[in-house]
Design a protein around this motif. Structure first.
Motif, PDB file in Angstrom:
ATOM      1  N   ASN A  31     -10.501   4.856  12.283  1.00 40.58           N
ATOM      2  CA  ASN A  31     -11.271   5.259  11.109  1.00 40.58           C
ATOM      3  C   ASN A  31     -10.330   5.537   9.941  1.00 40.58           C
ATOM      4  O   ASN A  31      -9.134   5.811  10.120  1.00 40.58           O
ATOM      5  CB  ASN A  31     -12.186   6.452  11.404  1.00 40.58           C
ATOM      6  N   ILE A  32     -10.874   5.488   8.736  1.00 44.43           N
ATOM      7  CA  ILE A  32     -10.037   5.510   7.541  1.00 44.43           C
ATOM      8  C   ILE A  32      -9.290   6.825   7.368  1.00 44.43           C
ATOM      9  O   ILE A  32      -8.135   6.841   6.926  1.00 44.43           O
ATOM     10  CB  ILE A  32     -10.875   5.177   6.276  1.00 44.43           C
ATOM     11  N   ARG A  33      -9.881   7.957   7.730  1.00 42.25           N
ATOM     12  CA  ARG A  33      -9.182   9.235   7.560  1.00 42.25           C
ATOM     13  C   ARG A  33      -7.985   9.348   8.503  1.00 42.25           C
ATOM     14  O   ARG A  33      -6.931   9.843   8.115  1.00 42.25           O
ATOM     15  CB  ARG A  33     -10.160  10.392   7.778  1.00 42.25           C
ATOM     16  N   THR A  34      -8.161   8.885   9.727  1.00 44.86           N
ATOM     17  CA  THR A  34      -7.045   8.897  10.677  1.00 44.86           C
ATOM     18  C   THR A  34      -5.927   7.988  10.188  1.00 44.86           C
ATOM     19  O   THR A  34      -4.738   8.332  10.266  1.00 44.86           O
ATOM     20  CB  THR A  34      -7.516   8.443  12.069  1.00 44.86           C
ATOM     21  N   LEU A  35      -6.294   6.830   9.663  1.00 43.76           N
ATOM     22  CA  LEU A  35      -5.317   5.885   9.135  1.00 43.76           C
ATOM     23  C   LEU A  35      -4.552   6.496   7.965  1.00 43.76           C
ATOM     24  O   LEU A  35      -3.320   6.400   7.892  1.00 43.76           O
ATOM     25  CB  LEU A  35      -6.022   4.602   8.697  1.00 43.76           C
ATOM     26  N   GLN A  36      -5.255   7.139   7.060  1.00 37.55           N
ATOM     27  CA  GLN A  36      -4.613   7.739   5.895  1.00 37.55           C
ATOM     28  C   GLN A  36      -3.661   8.860   6.301  1.00 37.55           C
ATOM     29  O   GLN A  36      -2.563   8.985   5.745  1.00 37.55           O
ATOM     30  CB  GLN A  36      -5.666   8.247   4.924  1.00 37.55           C
ATOM     31  N   ARG A  37      -4.054   9.679   7.269  1.00 33.84           N
ATOM     32  CA  ARG A  37      -3.169  10.749   7.746  1.00 33.84           C
ATOM     33  C   ARG A  37      -1.924  10.177   8.408  1.00 33.84           C
ATOM     34  O   ARG A  37      -0.817  10.684   8.228  1.00 33.84           O
ATOM     35  CB  ARG A  37      -3.927  11.658   8.731  1.00 33.84           C
ATOM     36  N   LEU A  38      -2.116   9.110   9.180  1.00 30.05           N
ATOM     37  CA  LEU A  38      -0.986   8.469   9.852  1.00 30.05           C
ATOM     38  C   LEU A  38       0.025   7.950   8.832  1.00 30.05           C
ATOM     39  O   LEU A  38       1.239   8.155   8.973  1.00 30.05           O
ATOM     40  CB  LEU A  38      -1.492   7.321  10.729  1.00 30.05           C
ATOM     41  N   PHE A  39      -0.460   7.295   7.786  1.00 34.86           N
ATOM     42  CA  PHE A  39       0.433   6.747   6.771  1.00 34.86           C
ATOM     43  C   PHE A  39       1.103   7.854   5.960  1.00 34.86           C
ATOM     44  O   PHE A  39       2.289   7.754   5.617  1.00 34.86           O
ATOM     45  CB  PHE A  39      -0.328   5.787   5.851  1.00 34.86           C
ATOM     46  N   ASP A  40       0.382   8.912   5.648  1.00 39.52           N
ATOM     47  CA  ASP A  40       0.975  10.023   4.907  1.00 39.52           C
ATOM     48  C   ASP A  40       2.113  10.639   5.708  1.00 39.52           C
ATOM     49  O   ASP A  40       3.187  10.935   5.167  1.00 39.52           O
ATOM     50  CB  ASP A  40      -0.089  11.084   4.606  1.00 39.52           C
ATOM     51  N   GLN A  41       1.890  10.812   6.987  1.00 39.77           N
ATOM     52  CA  GLN A  41       2.870  11.461   7.846  1.00 39.77           C
ATOM     53  C   GLN A  41       4.063  10.566   8.140  1.00 39.77           C
ATOM     54  O   GLN A  41       5.214  10.988   8.015  1.00 39.77           O
ATOM     55  CB  GLN A  41       2.200  11.885   9.151  1.00 39.77           C
ATOM     56  N   TYR A  42       3.809   9.316   8.518  1.00 35.09           N
ATOM     57  CA  TYR A  42       4.869   8.430   8.995  1.00 35.09           C
ATOM     58  C   TYR A  42       5.467   7.531   7.912  1.00 35.09           C
ATOM     59  O   TYR A  42       6.671   7.245   7.941  1.00 35.09           O
ATOM     60  CB  TYR A  42       4.354   7.551  10.135  1.00 35.09           C
ATOM     61  N   VAL A  43       4.649   7.051   6.996  1.00 37.29           N
ATOM     62  CA  VAL A  43       5.111   6.074   6.006  1.00 37.29           C
ATOM     63  C   VAL A  43       5.440   6.742   4.666  1.00 37.29           C
ATOM     64  O   VAL A  43       6.400   6.370   3.998  1.00 37.29           O
ATOM     65  CB  VAL A  43       4.063   4.962   5.806  1.00 37.29           C
ATOM     66  N   GLY A  44       4.639   7.704   4.277  1.00 38.17           N
ATOM     67  CA  GLY A  44       4.883   8.404   3.026  1.00 38.17           C
ATOM     68  C   GLY A  44       4.042   7.929   1.869  1.00 38.17           C
ATOM     69  O   GLY A  44       4.004   8.560   0.814  1.00 38.17           O
ATOM     70  N   VAL A  45       3.362   6.797   2.023  1.00 37.07           N
ATOM     71  CA  VAL A  45       2.477   6.255   1.005  1.00 37.07           C
ATOM     72  C   VAL A  45       1.191   5.801   1.684  1.00 37.07           C
ATOM     73  O   VAL A  45       1.141   5.624   2.903  1.00 37.07           O
ATOM     74  CB  VAL A  45       3.128   5.074   0.251  1.00 37.07           C
ATOM     75  N   SER A  46       0.148   5.603   0.903  1.00 35.89           N
ATOM     76  CA  SER A  46      -1.158   5.270   1.464  1.00 35.89           C
ATOM     77  C   SER A  46      -1.228   3.809   1.896  1.00 35.89           C
ATOM     78  O   SER A  46      -0.499   2.950   1.371  1.00 35.89           O
ATOM     79  CB  SER A  46      -2.250   5.532   0.423  1.00 35.89           C
ATOM     80  N   PRO A  47      -2.119   3.485   2.845  1.00 34.75           N
ATOM     81  CA  PRO A  47      -2.306   2.076   3.212  1.00 34.75           C
ATOM     82  C   PRO A  47      -2.782   1.241   2.027  1.00 34.75           C
ATOM     83  O   PRO A  47      -2.427   0.065   1.914  1.00 34.75           O
ATOM     84  CB  PRO A  47      -3.340   2.125   4.338  1.00 34.75           C
ATOM     85  N   LYS A  48      -3.563   1.849   1.132  1.00 33.83           N
ATOM     86  CA  LYS A  48      -4.019   1.128  -0.060  1.00 33.83           C
ATOM     87  C   LYS A  48      -2.830   0.694  -0.913  1.00 33.83           C
ATOM     88  O   LYS A  48      -2.793  -0.428  -1.419  1.00 33.83           O
ATOM     89  CB  LYS A  48      -4.958   2.012  -0.876  1.00 33.83           C
ATOM     90  N   TRP A  49      -1.848   1.584  -1.046  1.00 34.78           N
ATOM     91  CA  TRP A  49      -0.659   1.248  -1.836  1.00 34.78           C
ATOM     92  C   TRP A  49       0.132   0.132  -1.161  1.00 34.78           C
ATOM     93  O   TRP A  49       0.631  -0.772  -1.833  1.00 34.78           O
ATOM     94  CB  TRP A  49       0.220   2.484  -2.011  1.00 34.78           C
ATOM     95  N   VAL A  50       0.276   0.167   0.169  1.00 39.28           N
ATOM     96  CA  VAL A  50       1.024  -0.871   0.877  1.00 39.28           C
ATOM     97  C   VAL A  50       0.348  -2.232   0.688  1.00 39.28           C
ATOM     98  O   VAL A  50       1.017  -3.252   0.486  1.00 39.28           O
ATOM     99  CB  VAL A  50       1.172  -0.533   2.375  1.00 39.28           C
ATOM    100  N   ILE A  51      -0.975  -2.249   0.745  1.00 40.20           N
ATOM    101  CA  ILE A  51      -1.704  -3.500   0.520  1.00 40.20           C
ATOM    102  C   ILE A  51      -1.419  -4.030  -0.879  1.00 40.20           C
ATOM    103  O   ILE A  51      -1.157  -5.226  -1.072  1.00 40.20           O
ATOM    104  CB  ILE A  51      -3.218  -3.280   0.729  1.00 40.20           C
ATOM    105  N   LYS A  52      -1.452  -3.156  -1.861  1.00 38.73           N
ATOM    106  CA  LYS A  52      -1.190  -3.568  -3.249  1.00 38.73           C
ATOM    107  C   LYS A  52       0.219  -4.106  -3.406  1.00 38.73           C
ATOM    108  O   LYS A  52       0.437  -5.175  -3.994  1.00 38.73           O
ATOM    109  CB  LYS A  52      -1.413  -2.380  -4.190  1.00 38.73           C
ATOM    110  N   ILE A  53       1.203  -3.390  -2.863  1.00 39.47           N
ATOM    111  CA  ILE A  53       2.592  -3.777  -3.065  1.00 39.47           C
ATOM    112  C   ILE A  53       2.907  -5.073  -2.324  1.00 39.47           C
ATOM    113  O   ILE A  53       3.711  -5.893  -2.785  1.00 39.47           O
ATOM    114  CB  ILE A  53       3.540  -2.635  -2.649  1.00 39.47           C
ATOM    115  N   ALA A  54       2.267  -5.296  -1.174  1.00 39.89           N
ATOM    116  CA  ALA A  54       2.482  -6.544  -0.438  1.00 39.89           C
ATOM    117  C   ALA A  54       1.982  -7.733  -1.246  1.00 39.89           C
ATOM    118  O   ALA A  54       2.629  -8.794  -1.276  1.00 39.89           O
ATOM    119  CB  ALA A  54       1.774  -6.480   0.918  1.00 39.89           C
ATOM    120  N   ARG A  55       0.855  -7.572  -1.917  1.00 37.77           N
ATOM    121  CA  ARG A  55       0.304  -8.660  -2.725  1.00 37.77           C
ATOM    122  C   ARG A  55       1.199  -8.966  -3.930  1.00 37.77           C
ATOM    123  O   ARG A  55       1.457 -10.128  -4.258  1.00 37.77           O
ATOM    124  CB  ARG A  55      -1.100  -8.302  -3.202  1.00 37.77           C
TER     125      ARG A  55
END
Length: 266
Positions: free
Chosen positions: A189-213
């Motif tokens: 689910n999206i909240r779990t995903l967002q918490r995972l990225f905040d904790q481990y990656v430091g940026v949101s999954p939305k930002w990673v999608i944008k930067i990859a494009r």
């Protein structure tokens, strides 16, 4: 082995006239956490200084640089390395999520303030600079830094592998536009995903999608002399060209057309 893949380095072919970039794979025990070691060397004596710009990515970097060594979180926009005279920089690029097990603290905290190397690896930065930057033997320096990391090596963390699978999936789908697609693919689910990225990656999954494009767009632009911006924006999943141009400019500070012109001018 050294590699010359762009990996977000803007106009790499032009930059290589000014500096030498080498990358080295980590040892098997460190590979779950570290993507590669990187070394930049330059000799611009008698030449104008040169600034090499890099597209941000979802990785933490440990940077050994004269007088300013530290551990830096993922950036939010294009950043530049200012090269002048003669010198070198040694870096460790951690895998997305790979730095978290060393600190057990949210990587998002590094966005505002880099952390000292001594706080994580018990090595005084100035002494480490003297050891690493005084030698031109890359493999010696890789071994030295790898021993430093190995002394603090954490236990395996399955979440790091999961995060890497997610980030790899994003970069393999340059037309991905929605976080929902990532949630669906990985059954999260999206909240779990967002918490995972905040904790481990430091940026949101939305930002990673944008930067990859945007990285895909920049690399496509670098690899071609003629450009169809409407087609490129559609290939990247944008419904209108203006949205693509806005995103491109928000990261790189210039429109795709201006970026292409700057490539030709170098």
């Amino acid at each position: 082995m050294p590699s010359n893949a762009p990996m977000g380095i803007i106009h790499l072919q032009q930059g290589e006239r000014k500096f030498q970039l080498s990358r080295y794979a980590p040892g098997d025990d460190i590979a779950p956490f570290v993507r590669h070691y990187w070394v930049v060397r330059w000799d611009l004596a008698g030449q104008e200084p040169y600034t090499q710009h890099v597209i941000p990515n979802p990785c933490v970097n440990l940077v050994i640089e004269q007088g300013s060594s530290a551990i830096f979180g993922p950036g939010k926009e294009k950043y530049g390395y200012h090269l002048k005279g003669q010198g070198s920089v040694f870096g460790v690029k951690f895998k997305p999520g790979g730095f978290y097990p060393f600190v057990k603290g949210a990587v998002s905290d590094l966005l505002e303030q880099p952390v000292g190397i001594d706080r994580v690896f018990d090595r005084e930065p100035r002494a480490l600079e003297a050891l690493v930057l005084s030698h031109s033997d890359d493999q010696r320096n890789v071994n030295l830094v790898e021993d430093m990391i190995r002394a603090k090596l954490p236990l395996p963390d399955e979440q790091v592998a999961l995060v890497n699978d997610m980030v790899d999936f994003i970069y393999a789908q340059p037309d991905m536009t929605k976080v929902d697609a990532l949630c669906e693919h990985f059954g999260m689910n999206i909240r779990t995903l967002q918490r995972l990225f905040d904790q481990y990656v430091g940026v949101s999954p939305k930002w990673v999608i944008k930067i990859a494009r945007i990285q895909s767009a920049a690399e496509t632009t670098d690899g071609n002399d003629t450009h169809d911006w409407a087609k490129l924006s559609m290939d990247l999943g944008y419904h209108d060209q203006s949205h693509f141009i806005k995103d491109f400019k928000s990261i790189l500070g210039q429109t795709p057309e201006a970026y292409a012109v700057s490539k030709r001018a170098k």
